[in-house]
Design a protein around this motif. Structure first.
Motif, mmCIF file in Angstrom:
data_model
loop_
_atom_site.group_PDB
_atom_site.id
_atom_site.type_symbol
_atom_site.label_atom_id
_atom_site.label_comp_id
_atom_site.label_asym_id
_atom_site.label_seq_id
_atom_site.Cartn_x
_atom_site.Cartn_y
_atom_site.Cartn_z
ATOM 1 N N VAL A 1 0.856 -1.193 0.000
ATOM 2 C CA VAL A 1 0.000 0.000 0.000
ATOM 3 C C VAL A 1 0.887 1.236 0.000
ATOM 4 C CG1 VAL A 1 -1.919 1.187 1.121
ATOM 5 C CG2 VAL A 1 -1.691 -1.294 1.357
ATOM 6 N N VAL A 2 0.592 2.169 -0.903
ATOM 7 C CA VAL A 2 1.389 3.384 -1.065
ATOM 8 C C VAL A 2 0.546 4.590 -0.676
ATOM 9 C CG1 VAL A 2 2.741 4.774 -2.688
ATOM 10 C CG2 VAL A 2 2.602 2.295 -2.980
ATOM 11 N N ASP A 3 1.129 5.504 0.114
ATOM 12 C CA ASP A 3 0.370 6.696 0.505
ATOM 13 C C ASP A 3 1.320 7.843 0.827
ATOM 14 O OD1 ASP A 3 -2.596 7.402 1.209
ATOM 15 O OD2 ASP A 3 -1.405 8.336 2.782
ATOM 16 N N ARG A 4 0.851 9.070 0.609
ATOM 17 C CA ARG A 4 1.692 10.242 0.830
ATOM 18 C C ARG A 4 1.791 10.632 2.301
ATOM 19 N NH1 ARG A 4 -1.404 15.334 0.686
ATOM 20 N NH2 ARG A 4 -3.634 14.861 0.487
ATOM 21 N N HIS A 5 0.866 10.147 3.137
ATOM 22 C CA HIS A 5 0.880 10.504 4.552
ATOM 23 C C HIS A 5 1.854 9.613 5.325
ATOM 24 C CE1 HIS A 5 -2.298 13.396 4.136
ATOM 25 N NE2 HIS A 5 -3.105 12.497 3.606
ATOM 26 N N ALA A 6 2.191 10.041 6.544
ATOM 27 C CA ALA A 6 3.148 9.298 7.366
ATOM 28 C C ALA A 6 2.526 8.083 8.022
ATOM 29 C CB ALA A 6 3.741 10.220 8.434
ATOM 30 N N THR A 7 1.196 8.064 8.127
ATOM 31 C CA THR A 7 0.493 6.989 8.833
ATOM 32 C C THR A 7 -0.671 6.490 7.986
ATOM 33 O OG1 THR A 7 1.018 8.068 10.931
ATOM 34 C CG2 THR A 7 -0.694 6.375 10.973
ATOM 35 N N PRO A 8 -0.868 5.185 7.859
ATOM 36 C CA PRO A 8 -2.041 4.677 7.128
ATOM 37 C C PRO A 8 -3.341 5.124 7.782
ATOM 38 C CG PRO A 8 -0.415 2.942 7.461
ATOM 39 C CD PRO A 8 0.031 4.097 8.296
ATOM 40 N N ALA A 9 -4.344 5.376 6.955
ATOM 41 C CA ALA A 9 -5.666 5.816 7.421
ATOM 42 C C ALA A 9 -5.551 7.046 8.320
ATOM 43 C CB ALA A 9 -6.402 4.680 8.132
ATOM 44 N N ALA A 10 -4.629 7.939 7.961
ATOM 45 C CA ALA A 10 -4.324 9.082 8.823
ATOM 46 C C ALA A 10 -5.527 10.000 9.015
ATOM 47 C CB ALA A 10 -3.149 9.871 8.236
ATOM 48 N N LYS A 11 -6.265 10.255 7.957
ATOM 49 C CA LYS A 11 -7.403 11.166 8.078
ATOM 50 C C LYS A 11 -8.492 10.573 8.962
ATOM 51 C CE LYS A 11 -6.674 13.490 3.645
ATOM 52 N NZ LYS A 11 -7.249 13.800 2.308
ATOM 53 N N ALA A 12 -8.786 9.293 8.761
ATOM 54 C CA ALA A 12 -9.819 8.649 9.570
ATOM 55 C C ALA A 12 -9.425 8.605 11.040
ATOM 56 C CB ALA A 12 -10.087 7.235 9.062
ATOM 57 N N ARG A 13 -8.133 8.572 11.301
ATOM 58 C CA ARG A 13 -7.643 8.495 12.680
ATOM 59 C C ARG A 13 -7.400 9.879 13.282
ATOM 60 N NH1 ARG A 13 -2.911 4.091 11.847
ATOM 61 N NH2 ARG A 13 -2.720 4.223 14.132
ATOM 62 N N GLY A 14 -7.697 10.922 12.510
ATOM 63 C CA GLY A 14 -7.547 12.283 13.015
ATOM 64 C C GLY A 14 -6.111 12.724 13.181
ATOM 65 N N LEU A 15 -5.199 12.135 12.398
ATOM 66 C CA LEU A 15 -3.779 12.438 12.549
ATOM 67 C C LEU A 15 -3.277 13.487 11.579
ATOM 68 C CD1 LEU A 15 -2.440 8.802 13.088
ATOM 69 C CD2 LEU A 15 -3.039 10.520 14.808
ATOM 70 N N VAL A 16 -4.106 13.891 10.617
ATOM 71 C CA VAL A 16 -3.737 14.962 9.686
ATOM 72 C C VAL A 16 -4.963 15.811 9.432
ATOM 73 C CG1 VAL A 16 -1.938 13.640 8.505
ATOM 74 C CG2 VAL A 16 -4.279 13.570 7.644
ATOM 75 N N GLU A 17 -4.723 17.021 8.965
ATOM 76 C CA GLU A 17 -5.828 17.863 8.521
ATOM 77 C C GLU A 17 -6.403 17.260 7.248
ATOM 78 O OE1 GLU A 17 -7.134 20.486 9.986
ATOM 79 O OE2 GLU A 17 -5.721 20.366 11.654
ATOM 80 N N THR A 18 -7.705 17.380 7.074
ATOM 81 C CA THR A 18 -8.360 16.796 5.906
ATOM 82 C C THR A 18 -8.258 17.734 4.718
ATOM 83 O OG1 THR A 18 -10.450 17.714 6.674
ATOM 84 C CG2 THR A 18 -9.959 15.420 7.251
#
Length: 415
Positions: A28-45
């Motif tokens: 799985v490839v993603d630009r964020h530092a953490t998988p499912a970051a938005k759903a987990r509230g770890l980044v701004e949406t």
């Protein structure tokens, strides 16, 4: 088979889980530092800047043809009504029927995931209460109940008295309530953070690899297939990623790549209006999420830095003729509706205002299935707020990639 999933949002993570369960090697490839970051509230949406620019370009092109498209939709609706009247209901299912069935399948998939492997779906809440303040609309909903029940809809219809008893905050309402529909297990009233964190843990434990801080640059094709994916790694180096199959699950950012590959993703554009209101009287604020059908408002309790509040949102289709209407007029109308529904519950004088532009599928259905490239598959739902559909979507796309038939009847893309 090695499968590369592009995007580690909930759609990408659930796709990876079910693909791994079917025996694939999954990356799985993603630009964020953490998988499912938005759903987990770890980044701004915030959206991918490249996607935002392309969406604006797509919107401009679609606006040029808006008049003809609107006329075509109007003519099709009129023809369908005439045919239904002459020959009975059409065998062609409406998007809403697909959504109802797919929602039921997704909820069942989420419960099975929880029961079989211990993934919680979040704390059980009071559910979602859909309010009808128009008698005719509620009667139409009642007449369609047998059909919705057959499709798997779990909503329970309530009389006015039952609705007011279930949600005491409505007992002071100044709006006449005709009836309501109550969904006790609706995901919209739940926080996806715990579900997402547990699912990421399960994926890693099962051997799914996550390439975080990787920005997908392009999807390169050759001879009707995806040849490889170009990306930037965490150090800014250009890397080449190869697999036998690819799942595009980048949400709105998927449009960037589908546009370049000539894969159609018909979209409409909506403007979302959001109010955050401090709660004045907790006894007058709703316990459950409310969907005001006639006012077209979604209302739910939230925790803010200042304390408990209500989040109120409404989506309006973006149209050229609406560009001259001030946002303040729409917000004022929303405030008046909230005050009428829940008098004394919130402090409207301290309301916070937000707006956002969303790209949503034109027919309202998630885009799941095959593309013209034989080894590229779509699993995306731009603008979707219903996160529970990720379970049904991930399970379905895993079966499609594996050459298996999906377990639910749905309008899956064939190419």
């Amino acid at each position: 088979m090695r499968v590369l999933v592009l995007g580690a949002g909930l759609l990408g993570v659930t796709s990876a889980h079910y693909l791994q369960q079917l025996g694939h090697e999954v990356i799985v490839v993603d630009r964020h530092a953490t998988p499912a970051a938005k759903a987990r509230g770890l980044v701004e949406t915030t959206p991918d800047p490249d996607a935002a620019r392309l969406l604006q370009q797509v919107a401009a092109r679609q606006a040029e043809h808006l008049g003809w498209q609107a006329l075509g939709r109007h003519v099709r609706r009129r023809i369908n009504r005439v045919l239904d009247g002459a020959f009975g209901p059409s065998s062609h299912q409406k998007p809403l029927e697909h959504l109802v069935r797919f929602g039921a399948y997704s909820r069942a998939s989420a419960r099975a995931l929880r029961d079989e492997v211990g993934v919680p779906t979040g704390a059980r809440g009071a559910g979602l209460l859909s309010l009808y303040t128009d008698e005719r609309a509620f009667q139409n909903r009642m007449s369609g109940q047998p059909r919705w029940h057959a499709l798997g809809c779990e909503e329970r219809l309530l009389s006015t008295a039952e609705a007011l008893d279930l949600e005491p905050a409505l007992q002071a309402t100044r709006v006449a309530v005709a009836g309501a529909a109550h969904a006790t297990d609706d995901a919209a009233s739940r926080d996806p953070a715990q579900f997402a964190a547990s699912l990421v843990f399960l994926c890693r434990a099962a051997g799914v690899r996550f390439l975080t801080r990787h920005q997908v640059l392009s999807i390169e094709e050759r001879s009707g297939r995806v040849d490889h994916v170009e990306a930037l790694d965490a150090s800014g180096r250009r890397v080449r990623l190869e697999a036998q199959a690819y799942v595009l699950a980048l949400g709105a950012s998927s449009v960037v790549h589908s546009e370049k590959l000539g894969i159609p993703m018909p979209l409409d554009f909506q403007r979302e209006y959001i109010l955050t209101l401090p709660i004045l009287d907790a006894t007058r604020a709703p316990r459950m999420m409310l969907h005001d059908r006639q006012g077209r408002l979604h209302i739910r309790r939230v925790e803010t830095p200042a304390g408990d509040g209500l989040r109120v949102s409404r989506c309006v289709r973006a149209r050229r003729e609406d560009e001259g209407e001030p946002d303040s007029d729409r917000f004022d109308a929303m405030l008046r509706r909230v005050e009428a529904l829940l008098p004394g519950a919130v402090d409207t004088g301290r309301a916070a205002f937000e707006t956002a532009t969303l790209a949503v599928p034109r027919n309202g259905l998630p885009m799941i299935g095959k593309t013209r490239l034989r080894n590229l598959f779509l699993n995306t739902a731009p603008g979707s707020r219903n996160w529970i559909r990720a379970c049904g979507a991930g399970k379905s796309i895993a079966r499609i990639v594996s050459g298996l038939r999906p377990e639910v009847e749905f309008a899956f893309r064939r190419q």
